[in-house]
Design a protein around this motif. Structure first.
Motif, PDB file in Angstrom:
ATOM      1  N   TYR A   6      57.035  38.731  53.257  1.00 47.01           N
ATOM      2  CA  TYR A   6      55.938  38.149  51.958  1.00 47.01           C
ATOM      3  C   TYR A   6      54.216  38.217  51.872  1.00 47.01           C
ATOM      4  O   TYR A   6      54.214  37.869  53.066  1.00 47.01           O
ATOM      5  CB  TYR A   6      56.892  36.773  51.459  1.00 47.01           C
ATOM      6  CG  TYR A   6      57.278  36.051  51.841  1.00 47.01           C
ATOM      7  CD1 TYR A   6      58.377  36.617  49.882  1.00 47.01           C
ATOM      8  CD2 TYR A   6      58.800  36.395  52.439  1.00 47.01           C
ATOM      9  CE1 TYR A   6      59.511  36.174  49.657  1.00 47.01           C
ATOM     10  CE2 TYR A   6      59.680  35.785  52.139  1.00 47.01           C
ATOM     11  CZ  TYR A   6      60.243  36.216  50.498  1.00 47.01           C
ATOM     12  OH  TYR A   6      61.283  35.332  50.125  1.00 47.01           O
ATOM     13  N   SER A   8      50.950  40.415  50.366  1.00 49.18           N
ATOM     14  CA  SER A   8      49.642  40.290  48.884  1.00 49.18           C
ATOM     15  C   SER A   8      48.640  41.506  49.491  1.00 49.18           C
ATOM     16  O   SER A   8      48.204  41.739  50.232  1.00 49.18           O
ATOM     17  CB  SER A   8      48.621  38.885  48.930  1.00 49.18           C
ATOM     18  OG  SER A   8      47.635  39.551  47.863  1.00 49.18           O
ATOM     19  N   ILE A  33      53.777  38.952  46.235  1.00 47.30           N
ATOM     20  CA  ILE A  33      54.124  38.177  45.773  1.00 47.30           C
ATOM     21  C   ILE A  33      53.083  38.069  44.671  1.00 47.30           C
ATOM     22  O   ILE A  33      53.030  36.957  43.547  1.00 47.30           O
ATOM     23  CB  ILE A  33      54.054  36.942  46.324  1.00 47.30           C
ATOM     24  CG1 ILE A  33      52.158  36.674  46.602  1.00 47.30           C
ATOM     25  CG2 ILE A  33      54.897  36.462  47.312  1.00 47.30           C
ATOM     26  CD1 ILE A  33      51.249  35.455  47.147  1.00 47.30           C
ATOM     27  N   ASP A  34      52.204  38.735  44.598  1.00 45.83           N
ATOM     28  CA  ASP A  34      51.022  39.079  43.868  1.00 45.83           C
ATOM     29  C   ASP A  34      51.663  39.472  42.449  1.00 45.83           C
ATOM     30  O   ASP A  34      52.349  39.836  41.833  1.00 45.83           O
ATOM     31  CB  ASP A  34      50.640  40.472  43.709  1.00 45.83           C
ATOM     32  CG  ASP A  34      49.491  40.611  44.900  1.00 45.83           C
ATOM     33  OD1 ASP A  34      48.867  39.803  45.612  1.00 45.83           O
ATOM     34  OD2 ASP A  34      49.916  41.636  45.782  1.00 45.83           O
ATOM     35  N   LYS A  40      56.799  33.766  44.971  1.00 53.19           N
ATOM     36  CA  LYS A  40      55.480  32.962  45.078  1.00 53.19           C
ATOM     37  C   LYS A  40      56.689  31.615  45.842  1.00 53.19           C
ATOM     38  O   LYS A  40      56.104  31.141  46.721  1.00 53.19           O
ATOM     39  CB  LYS A  40      54.437  33.089  44.713  1.00 53.19           C
ATOM     40  CG  LYS A  40      53.645  32.165  45.631  1.00 53.19           C
ATOM     41  CD  LYS A  40      52.047  32.213  44.737  1.00 53.19           C
ATOM     42  CE  LYS A  40      51.297  31.323  46.651  1.00 53.19           C
ATOM     43  NZ  LYS A  40      50.064  30.757  45.891  1.00 53.19           N
ATOM     44  N   GLU A  41      57.458  31.335  44.574  1.00 52.09           N
ATOM     45  CA  GLU A  41      57.747  30.081  45.063  1.00 52.09           C
ATOM     46  C   GLU A  41      59.143  29.949  45.859  1.00 52.09           C
ATOM     47  O   GLU A  41      59.633  29.253  46.468  1.00 52.09           O
ATOM     48  CB  GLU A  41      59.120  28.911  43.501  1.00 52.09           C
ATOM     49  CG  GLU A  41      57.406  28.576  42.188  1.00 52.09           C
ATOM     50  CD  GLU A  41      56.894  27.566  43.449  1.00 52.09           C
ATOM     51  OE1 GLU A  41      57.486  26.884  43.962  1.00 52.09           O
ATOM     52  OE2 GLU A  41      55.401  27.583  43.087  1.00 52.09           O
ATOM     53  N   GLN A  50      52.769  28.381  52.426  1.00 48.62           N
ATOM     54  CA  GLN A  50      51.983  28.671  50.827  1.00 48.62           C
ATOM     55  C   GLN A  50      50.995  29.941  50.786  1.00 48.62           C
ATOM     56  O   GLN A  50      50.662  30.280  49.760  1.00 48.62           O
ATOM     57  CB  GLN A  50      50.686  27.945  49.763  1.00 48.62           C
ATOM     58  CG  GLN A  50      52.474  26.808  49.608  1.00 48.62           C
ATOM     59  CD  GLN A  50      51.214  25.723  48.335  1.00 48.62           C
ATOM     60  OE1 GLN A  50      50.314  25.552  47.656  1.00 48.62           O
ATOM     61  NE2 GLN A  50      51.658  23.941  48.526  1.00 48.62           N
ATOM     62  N   VAL A  52      49.817  33.689  52.594  1.00 48.17           N
ATOM     63  CA  VAL A  52      50.395  34.852  52.417  1.00 48.17           C
ATOM     64  C   VAL A  52      50.366  35.663  54.542  1.00 48.17           C
ATOM     65  O   VAL A  52      48.741  35.269  54.095  1.00 48.17           O
ATOM     66  CB  VAL A  52      50.479  36.444  51.709  1.00 48.17           C
ATOM     67  CG1 VAL A  52      52.029  35.511  50.818  1.00 48.17           C
ATOM     68  CG2 VAL A  52      49.635  35.967  51.270  1.00 48.17           C
TER      69      VAL A  52
END
Length: 86
Positions: A6, A8, A33-34, A40-41, A50, A52
């Motif tokens: 995961y 960004s 996750i952007d 993101k959740e 939380q 990256v």
């Protein structure tokens, strides 16, 4: 073994993780996750973190970049790479 990260697009640690994965010649799936709060959740639920990047080797949560780099430096990552099923 499937590797999932995961990440960004704006994250320097994500870029560093990609470089290390490439150095190790490991293929991975990148999940951005952007602008995707639901993704993101999902990451937070799986990793309990939380930030990256969050990296998974199979079902094993490696952690973020610092965790990944530490496992690389101490050789643990090579054991994980060679495991058939995690």
């Amino acid at each position: 073994m499937k590797i999932v990260m995961y990440s960004s697009l704006l994250c320097p640690y994500c870029s560093a993780a990609k470089v290390l994965l490439s150095k190790l010649k490991l293929q991975y799936e990148e999940i951005l996750i952007d602008n995707k709060p639901e993704v993101k959740e999902q990451m937070i639920k799986k990793s309990k973190r939380q930030t990256v990047p969050q990296i998974f080797f199979g079902t094993k949560h490696i952690g973020g970049y610092d965790d990944f780099e530490e496992k690389y430096k101490n050789g643990e990552i090579f054991k994980l790479i060679n495991e058939k099923e995690i």
